[in-house]
Motif scaffolding. Sequence first.
Motif, short mmCIF file in Angstrom:
data_model
loop_
_atom_site.label_atom_id
_atom_site.label_comp_id
_atom_site.label_asym_id
_atom_site.label_seq_id
_atom_site.Cartn_x
_atom_site.Cartn_y
_atom_site.Cartn_z
N UNK A 51 -6.80 -10.17 -2.32
CA UNK A 51 -6.82 -9.02 -3.23
C UNK A 51 -5.51 -8.23 -3.06
N UNK A 52 -4.73 -8.05 -4.14
CA UNK A 52 -3.42 -7.37 -4.00
C UNK A 52 -3.54 -5.94 -3.50
N UNK A 53 -4.61 -5.24 -3.90
CA UNK A 53 -4.79 -3.86 -3.44
C UNK A 53 -5.03 -3.83 -1.92
N UNK A 54 -5.88 -4.75 -1.45
CA UNK A 54 -6.16 -4.82 -0.02
C UNK A 54 -4.92 -5.27 0.75
N UNK A 55 -4.17 -6.21 0.17
CA UNK A 55 -2.95 -6.69 0.83
C UNK A 55 -1.95 -5.55 0.98
N UNK A 56 -1.81 -4.73 -0.08
CA UNK A 56 -0.90 -3.58 -0.02
C UNK A 56 -1.39 -2.58 1.03
N UNK A 102 -2.24 5.76 -1.02
CA UNK A 102 -3.42 6.28 -0.31
C UNK A 102 -4.65 5.51 -0.78
N UNK A 103 -4.73 5.24 -2.08
CA UNK A 103 -5.86 4.49 -2.62
C UNK A 103 -5.91 3.08 -2.00
N UNK A 104 -4.75 2.44 -1.90
CA UNK A 104 -4.68 1.10 -1.31
C UNK A 104 -5.15 1.13 0.15
N UNK A 105 -4.69 2.17 0.85
CA UNK A 105 -5.04 2.30 2.27
C UNK A 105 -6.53 2.52 2.46
N UNK A 106 -7.10 3.38 1.63
CA UNK A 106 -8.54 3.65 1.71
C UNK A 106 -9.32 2.37 1.39
N UNK A 107 -8.87 1.64 0.36
CA UNK A 107 -9.54 0.38 0.01
C UNK A 107 -9.52 -0.58 1.20
#
Lengths: 157, 147
Positions: free
Chosen positions: A49-54, A138-143
């Motif tokens: 998942x790109x969001x989780x990877x980021x 921040x959203x990526x980090x929280x995810x």
Amino acid sequence: MNVEIKALIASVLVSGTVLGGLMTAASVARPNGPVPVIKPVAENNVIRDPRLAAGAELYFFNCAHCHGDEGKGGVPNPNGAPAELVPDLVRVAQGYTHEELKDRILKGQREIPVLDPNRAPPPLSMPGWRGRISDSEVEDLVAYLVSLNPSEEESGF
Amino acid sequence: MFIATIFFDAAFWERVHGASTHLPIALTLTSAFLDGAGSIVRSSRIRENLRFSGYFTLLLASLGTVPAVISGLILTKWDLVGSGITSLHHYFVWPAFGLLIAMAVWRSIVRHRTSRIGFSIYFIAILTTALLVSVAGFWGGEMVLKR
């Protein structure tokens, strides 16, 4: 034998002895070794998942040196409550809502509760990241932090 | 060693580590520079002086790593790798430390009896060490900035 070759052998022996001695001393001083990773974030450590990877990348470069790889914690913070360690983040999603986590990351926590008021305060505190990382980061980090939460199967329920 | 961790807190060792690491970093870079300069000058007297200075600064750098490494180990509670950028810092620190000691020993034994090939290999090694030390220093600085 050429003096340079003799010197090379001696230098390898001395250097190897020093590094080997350090490893031995470290294994004696830390008999339990590093804390094992509780949950791999993805199969073969590849996050699709790109969001989780980021989020994982942000976490590695900004958070992991205090909170440990993959949120496992264990970094010493003498006199810091509750266990003189920077807290792990594996189950952070169970104690905070999405917005609370974002708020915590952005504001930080400069005052860490102490175990003993007569001892020196803990050297590590949580810095506020407002202005240092963007809203989407921040959203990526929280995810990513939420993804660390063990599934029911993994936590034994 | 263990008494040191009882009488001085982590904040103290953090300051000691920060202060003591800059000396070997600067001396390693200086040693590489002096040896490099010594390789290109034509005057044999100046070349000899530059190479002696390069050797002397290398010795000081390797001695300077002792307080840096000890304070770092106390700081990490003897964790040789760590996590996050601490691990990146360590991936560069330990090879640099090993190379620095090896080169100080090699050069102390060989002194001025170096062949052209021997010195060329040594020079590549000191440049590699200077690079490793610099990168380790960069990640060390990142650790401080991100706390």
